[in-house]
Design a protein around this motif. Structure first.
Motif, PDB file in Angstrom:
ATOM      1  N   PRO A   1       0.885  -1.256  -0.036  1.00 45.87           N
ATOM      2  CA  PRO A   1       0.026  -0.136  -0.101  1.00 45.87           C
ATOM      3  C   PRO A   1       0.870   1.313   0.001  1.00 45.87           C
ATOM      4  O   PRO A   1       2.024   1.243   0.564  1.00 45.87           O
ATOM      5  CB  PRO A   1      -0.936   0.005   1.435  1.00 45.87           C
ATOM      6  N   PRO A   2       0.487   2.166  -0.803  1.00 45.61           N
ATOM      7  CA  PRO A   2       0.988   3.681  -0.677  1.00 45.61           C
ATOM      8  C   PRO A   2       1.563   4.002   0.648  1.00 45.61           C
ATOM      9  O   PRO A   2       2.664   4.909   0.759  1.00 45.61           O
ATOM     10  CB  PRO A   2       0.603   4.654  -1.560  1.00 45.61           C
ATOM     11  N   GLY A   3       0.791   3.930   1.582  1.00 44.69           N
ATOM     12  CA  GLY A   3       0.989   4.472   3.106  1.00 44.69           C
ATOM     13  C   GLY A   3       2.353   3.859   3.462  1.00 44.69           C
ATOM     14  O   GLY A   3       2.850   4.335   4.517  1.00 44.69           O
ATOM     15  N   LEU A   4       2.789   2.849   3.112  1.00 40.05           N
ATOM     16  CA  LEU A   4       3.999   1.906   3.590  1.00 40.05           C
ATOM     17  C   LEU A   4       5.101   2.571   3.062  1.00 40.05           C
ATOM     18  O   LEU A   4       6.341   2.162   3.297  1.00 40.05           O
ATOM     19  CB  LEU A   4       3.788   0.535   3.580  1.00 40.05           C
ATOM     20  N   LYS A   5       5.097   3.335   1.852  1.00 39.03           N
ATOM     21  CA  LYS A   5       6.541   3.696   1.109  1.00 39.03           C
ATOM     22  C   LYS A   5       7.409   4.527   1.996  1.00 39.03           C
ATOM     23  O   LYS A   5       8.662   3.967   1.755  1.00 39.03           O
ATOM     24  CB  LYS A   5       5.821   4.573  -0.055  1.00 39.03           C
ATOM     25  N   GLU A   6       7.079   5.338   2.775  1.00 46.81           N
ATOM     26  CA  GLU A   6       8.049   5.821   3.608  1.00 46.81           C
ATOM     27  C   GLU A   6       8.966   4.866   4.557  1.00 46.81           C
ATOM     28  O   GLU A   6       9.948   5.048   4.931  1.00 46.81           O
ATOM     29  CB  GLU A   6       7.264   6.953   4.611  1.00 46.81           C
ATOM     30  N   ILE A   7       8.105   4.037   5.067  1.00 48.13           N
ATOM     31  CA  ILE A   7       8.693   2.987   6.065  1.00 48.13           C
ATOM     32  C   ILE A   7       9.635   1.929   5.209  1.00 48.13           C
ATOM     33  O   ILE A   7      10.569   1.761   5.471  1.00 48.13           O
ATOM     34  CB  ILE A   7       7.664   2.344   6.760  1.00 48.13           C
ATOM     35  N   LEU A   8       9.145   1.557   3.902  1.00 45.35           N
ATOM     36  CA  LEU A   8       9.667   0.545   3.108  1.00 45.35           C
ATOM     37  C   LEU A   8      11.096   1.224   2.446  1.00 45.35           C
ATOM     38  O   LEU A   8      12.005   0.464   2.367  1.00 45.35           O
ATOM     39  CB  LEU A   8       8.890   0.003   2.083  1.00 45.35           C
ATOM     40  N   ASP A   9      10.993   2.551   2.331  1.00 42.14           N
ATOM     41  CA  ASP A   9      12.300   3.192   1.951  1.00 42.14           C
ATOM     42  C   ASP A   9      13.656   3.084   2.860  1.00 42.14           C
ATOM     43  O   ASP A   9      14.666   3.343   2.441  1.00 42.14           O
ATOM     44  CB  ASP A   9      11.914   4.605   1.540  1.00 42.14           C
ATOM     45  N   LYS A  10      13.218   3.010   4.107  1.00 47.70           N
ATOM     46  CA  LYS A  10      14.098   2.870   5.268  1.00 47.70           C
ATOM     47  C   LYS A  10      14.579   1.303   5.530  1.00 47.70           C
ATOM     48  O   LYS A  10      15.648   1.172   6.249  1.00 47.70           O
ATOM     49  CB  LYS A  10      13.768   3.516   6.365  1.00 47.70           C
ATOM     50  N   LYS A  11      13.890   0.408   4.794  1.00 45.62           N
ATOM     51  CA  LYS A  11      14.397  -1.053   4.972  1.00 45.62           C
ATOM     52  C   LYS A  11      15.540  -1.334   4.698  1.00 45.62           C
ATOM     53  O   LYS A  11      16.255  -0.815   3.634  1.00 45.62           O
ATOM     54  CB  LYS A  11      13.238  -2.077   4.380  1.00 45.62           C
ATOM     55  N   LYS A  12      16.324  -2.367   5.322  1.00 42.37           N
ATOM     56  CA  LYS A  12      17.223  -2.988   5.013  1.00 42.37           C
ATOM     57  C   LYS A  12      17.396  -4.381   4.862  1.00 42.37           C
ATOM     58  O   LYS A  12      16.609  -5.131   5.611  1.00 42.37           O
ATOM     59  CB  LYS A  12      18.348  -2.919   5.987  1.00 42.37           C
TER      60      LYS A  12
END
Length: 165
Positions: free
Chosen positions: A8-19
């Motif tokens: 979902p687009p709402g998770l983009k910010e969180i997923l951009d920080k993933k390792k």
């Protein structure tokens, strides 16, 4: 775990920080974790030393949870010194002394000065092991802490008698 679908687009910010997670068996990475793995397994094999090293690192970094060095009373010294038992602390002390790990012993004694007074079930302690291993630096460190070198173990041997064996 990786989901190849769309998030979902709402998770983009969180997923951009993933390792991304990498397993030890990932031979395609090109980077080596040999030093990390070595330290990890050393810590697994000797958790007490790992705890003491972690406390030292915490102290070096200036974190507030770092403990201040403490002193012990004469009564505490007598109580520790008269308790002859084999436990994790006596085993760790034996390893540190017999491998001449002076820096590790200094750090331990800064955090827990009572450790200098430990004795194993046979009545021996760090002073006996230091003499036996001919580790003069550790003998000096223990003498500065006030640990005697003339007391006897269960066989009637003093630390200085270890030099004759």
């Amino acid at each position: 775990w990786f989901c190849p679908g769309k998030y979902p687009p709402g998770l983009k910010e969180i997923l951009d920080k993933k390792k991304d997670f990498a397993q030890l068996e990932d031979f395609n990475r090109g980077a080596s974790d040999a030093d990390y793995q070595k330290e990890y397994f050393e810590n697994l094999n000797n958790p007490e030393l790992a705890r003491k090293r972690a406390a030292l690192e915490s102290e070096k970094s200036g974190k507030p949870e770092a403990r201040k060095p403490r002193t012990i009373t004469d009564e505490e010294k007598v109580e520790i010194y008269s308790r002859w038992e084999n436990n994790e602390d006596t085993t760790l002390m034996w390893k540190i002394v017999t491998t001449n790990a002076v820096a590790d012993l200094e750090r331990w004694l800064q955090q827990d000065p009572g450790a200098a007074w430990l004795r194993s079930a046979d009545g021996r302690g760090p002073m006996w092991w230091a003499f036996e291993s001919k580790n003069q630096d550790i003998v000096t460190l223990l003498m500065k802490a006030g640990v005697p070198h003339t007391d006897k173990d269960k066989n009637g041997l003093a630390p200085v008698d270890m030099l004759k064996e």
